[in-house]
Design a protein around this motif. Structure first.
Motif: not given
Lengths: 152, 152
Positions: B95-99, B90, B56, B86, A146-149
């Motif tokens: 949740v902006l980022e998930a690693y 979403e 952006k 996950l 996941i990668n978003r703004d």
DNA sequence: ATTGAAATCATTAGCGA
DNA sequence: TCGCTAATGATTTCAAT
């Protein structure tokens, strides 16, 4: 204009520019059924208010040779060394982000390097060479699903 | 052009657009002592090669009401639930980022919310409502002293 | 928020090193 | 192949309303 409150038109403009910062103001104007001058005026206003802070292209880090991302929890020998350590970290281009957080770490870092070998070198030659670094815990990123703004 | 290798002109163009994605190609051309058409051609090529993936604007999250950033380590009850979790994550705009990382967590998340109260609600109403979430460890960000892009 | 006009820019094609 | 020039249509920008 430090406490300018955005309205729904501003919000739509931000969404559009978040998706593509190079799209023309006239295009956005047509999508939102207002004149081009209005978009221009709103963007300027949001810039002046500090809501829009800039723009950047997004690049594929892997294609530029930075294939490995690591999150790293850092323990310092003493909290007083924080500013000195941060000053040192700033000189390492591998360190993209540093967070001062609650919880079990003095700092959490996000690091980008070319390879695991480079990361190993970064750890022993640069990070652990700082006297005040007591220990580190590495979380090597294998995927970023996941990668978003932020939702505007 | 999947394996196009960038040269020093490409690199300078990337740096310029990284600093300000909306600056005109002609401006960049003048800075780099080439023609506007050349910048255009290079940018198109880097786009086609997947090196430039988009653009952006950067916004001040605090001014948009997202004042609190949290890094969160997540433990799942079993690794097989990953894709299901996950998919659920979403649907949470917080949740902006998930690693997906090595080390002691199943996942590490970056979360943005309006306030600590909202974070608390997010934790109990959304995150911990997922059956497969065993436990979480929150690192609430009090400051982000370093924030920059990869060195191009 | 709009209009309108001048300045600037994007974009493409063809030329030449 | 790569960068340049030239031409046109689009956009930015700003002042007046």
């Amino acid at each position: 204009m430090e406490n300018y409150q955005i309205d729904s038109l501003d919000r739509e403009i931000l969404k559009a520019l978040q998706a593509d910062a190079r799209q023309s103001y006239l295009d956005i104007a047509r999508q939102l059924d207002v004149s081009g001058g209005t978009i221009h005026q709103r963007v300027n206003r949001m810039r002046a208010a500090g809501i829009i802070t800039g723009s950047k292209i997004t690049v594929d880090a892997k294609r530029l040779g930075h294939g490995v991302t690591v999150l790293l929890g850092l323990h310092l020998t003493n909290a007083k060394a924080m500013s000195k350590v941060l000053a040192k970290l700033e000189t390492f281009p591998e360190v993209l982000e540093a967070y001062y957080t609650t919880g079990g770490f003095s700092l959490i870092l996000k690091i980008a390097v070319r390879s695991i070998e480079d990361y190993h070198q970064f750890l022993i030659r640069k990070l652990q060479a700082i006297d005040e670094v007591q220990s580190t815990e590495s979380f090597i990123c294998m995927d970023q699903p996941i990668n978003r703004d932020i939702e505007i």
